[in-house]
Design a protein around this motif. Structure first.
Motif, short mmCIF file in Angstrom:
data_model
loop_
_atom_site.label_atom_id
_atom_site.label_comp_id
_atom_site.label_asym_id
_atom_site.label_seq_id
_atom_site.Cartn_x
_atom_site.Cartn_y
_atom_site.Cartn_z
N ALA A 18 4.66 14.53 -11.08
CA ALA A 18 5.51 14.36 -12.33
C ALA A 18 4.49 14.97 -13.51
CB ALA A 18 6.16 13.21 -12.63
N VAL A 19 3.36 14.11 -13.55
CA VAL A 19 2.63 15.00 -14.87
C VAL A 19 2.45 16.50 -14.41
CG1 VAL A 19 0.16 14.70 -15.37
CG2 VAL A 19 1.49 12.66 -15.16
N ALA A 20 1.95 16.85 -13.26
CA ALA A 20 1.49 18.16 -13.01
C ALA A 20 2.91 19.01 -13.35
CB ALA A 20 1.35 18.44 -11.56
N VAL A 21 4.09 18.68 -13.00
CA VAL A 21 5.32 19.49 -13.34
C VAL A 21 5.58 19.59 -14.87
CG1 VAL A 21 7.70 19.53 -13.15
CG2 VAL A 21 6.40 19.56 -11.18
N GLY A 22 5.30 18.30 -15.32
CA GLY A 22 5.29 18.15 -17.04
C GLY A 22 4.49 18.93 -17.80
N VAL A 23 3.30 19.16 -17.35
CA VAL A 23 2.12 19.83 -17.91
C VAL A 23 2.41 21.28 -17.99
CG1 VAL A 23 -0.10 20.72 -17.75
CG2 VAL A 23 0.17 18.24 -18.03
N TRP B 156 0.85 -1.17 -0.04
CA TRP B 156 -0.07 -0.11 0.08
C TRP B 156 0.70 1.18 -0.06
CZ3 TRP B 156 -0.10 3.68 3.82
CH2 TRP B 156 -1.04 4.58 3.88
N ALA B 157 1.80 1.34 0.86
CA ALA B 157 2.80 2.37 0.73
C ALA B 157 3.43 2.72 -0.24
CB ALA B 157 3.71 2.23 2.16
N ALA B 158 3.96 1.53 -0.97
CA ALA B 158 4.58 1.67 -2.22
C ALA B 158 3.90 2.22 -3.34
CB ALA B 158 5.30 0.26 -2.52
N ILE B 159 2.49 1.53 -3.38
CA ILE B 159 1.48 2.13 -4.46
C ILE B 159 1.24 3.62 -4.29
CG2 ILE B 159 -0.69 1.49 -5.38
CD1 ILE B 159 1.45 -0.27 -6.38
N THR B 160 0.84 3.90 -3.19
CA THR B 160 0.44 5.32 -2.79
C THR B 160 1.63 6.25 -3.11
OG1 THR B 160 -0.74 4.46 -1.01
CG2 THR B 160 -0.19 6.94 -0.86
N TRP B 161 2.96 6.07 -2.88
CA TRP B 161 3.90 6.86 -3.07
C TRP B 161 4.21 6.82 -4.62
CZ3 TRP B 161 8.87 5.50 -5.56
CH2 TRP B 161 9.64 6.32 -5.53
N LEU B 162 4.08 5.48 -5.34
CA LEU B 162 4.19 5.89 -6.79
C LEU B 162 3.16 6.64 -7.65
CD1 LEU B 162 5.07 2.06 -7.67
CD2 LEU B 162 6.59 4.13 -7.99
N LYS B 163 1.85 6.48 -7.01
CA LYS B 163 0.65 7.59 -7.33
C LYS B 163 0.86 8.91 -7.47
CE LYS B 163 -3.10 4.10 -6.72
NZ LYS B 163 -4.18 4.07 -5.92
N LEU B 164 1.15 9.14 -6.05
CA LEU B 164 1.77 10.45 -5.87
C LEU B 164 2.79 10.77 -6.51
CD1 LEU B 164 0.96 12.97 -4.09
CD2 LEU B 164 2.64 12.28 -2.66
N THR B 165 3.66 10.18 -6.56
CA THR B 165 5.05 10.66 -7.71
C THR B 165 4.57 10.95 -8.95
OG1 THR B 165 6.72 9.57 -6.08
CG2 THR B 165 7.40 10.40 -8.24
N ALA B 166 3.88 10.03 -9.56
CA ALA B 166 3.35 9.98 -10.91
C ALA B 166 2.77 11.15 -10.98
CB ALA B 166 2.69 8.82 -11.40
N VAL C 162 5.85 25.98 -9.13
CA VAL C 162 5.03 24.40 -9.12
C VAL C 162 5.99 23.28 -8.87
CG1 VAL C 162 3.88 22.93 -10.49
CG2 VAL C 162 3.26 25.22 -10.64
N THR C 163 7.04 23.56 -9.54
CA THR C 163 8.31 22.60 -9.21
C THR C 163 8.67 22.61 -7.67
OG1 THR C 163 9.04 22.74 -11.34
CG2 THR C 163 10.55 21.64 -10.07
N LEU C 164 8.84 23.44 -7.25
CA LEU C 164 9.24 23.71 -5.70
C LEU C 164 8.12 23.14 -5.01
CD1 LEU C 164 11.45 27.02 -5.36
CD2 LEU C 164 12.16 24.76 -5.22
N ALA C 165 6.92 23.36 -4.83
CA ALA C 165 5.72 22.90 -4.39
C ALA C 165 5.62 21.51 -4.66
CB ALA C 165 4.49 23.75 -4.94
N ALA C 166 5.85 20.93 -5.82
CA ALA C 166 5.82 19.40 -5.86
C ALA C 166 7.07 18.77 -5.01
CB ALA C 166 6.00 19.06 -7.27
N VAL C 167 8.08 19.37 -5.04
CA VAL C 167 9.16 18.79 -4.25
C VAL C 167 8.99 18.66 -2.80
CG1 VAL C 167 11.62 19.00 -3.71
CG2 VAL C 167 11.16 19.13 -5.83
N ALA C 168 8.32 19.88 -2.41
CA ALA C 168 8.12 19.88 -0.71
C ALA C 168 6.69 18.84 -0.70
CB ALA C 168 7.52 21.29 -0.32
N ILE C 169 5.83 18.65 -1.47
CA ILE C 169 4.78 17.80 -1.34
C ILE C 169 5.29 16.48 -1.25
CG2 ILE C 169 2.83 16.90 -2.49
CD1 ILE C 169 2.18 19.73 -3.44
N GLU C 170 6.38 16.14 -2.34
CA GLU C 170 6.86 14.82 -2.30
C GLU C 170 7.79 14.46 -0.92
OE1 GLU C 170 8.12 10.97 -4.22
OE2 GLU C 170 6.66 12.59 -4.98
N VAL C 171 8.63 15.19 -0.60
CA VAL C 171 9.09 15.20 0.80
C VAL C 171 8.21 14.80 1.82
CG1 VAL C 171 10.54 16.35 2.39
CG2 VAL C 171 11.29 16.53 -0.02
N GLN C 172 7.17 15.70 1.96
CA GLN C 172 6.34 15.49 2.95
C GLN C 172 5.45 14.11 3.04
OE1 GLN C 172 7.69 17.50 5.38
NE2 GLN C 172 5.44 17.76 6.11
#
Length: 71
Positions: free
Chosen positions: A20-25, A7-17, A40-50
């Motif tokens: 990544a899509v948001a930053v790519g768009v 569950w943790a791995a799948i949740t992490w992969l979904k969030l990361t994907a 947006v990139t800095l916000a994505a990094v902060a969200i990923e870390v948290q």
């Protein structure tokens, strides 16, 4: 325990994907010269870390209470 690990791995992969899509768009529409893109990139990094820290805390709490060596 493997269910929680999965569950943790799948949740992490979904969030990361999703991040990544948001930053790519944003990159496609704004380009790298835009301050909004870097915001947006800095916000994505902060969200990923948290999110990674929260998932790791959840997983370790489950590991302390659920794995065979603690029984």
């Amino acid at each position: 325990m493997w269910a929680v690990t999965g569950w943790a791995a799948i949740t992490w992969l979904k969030l990361t994907a999703a991040l990544a899509v948001a930053v790519g768009v944003c990159w496609l529409f704004l380009g790298t010269g835009s301050g909004w893109f870097w915001g947006v990139t800095l916000a994505a990094v902060a969200i990923e870390v948290q999110a990674t820290r929260a998932l790791a805390a959840e997983w370790s709490a489950e590991a302390r209470h659920g794995w065979w060596w603690t029984r």
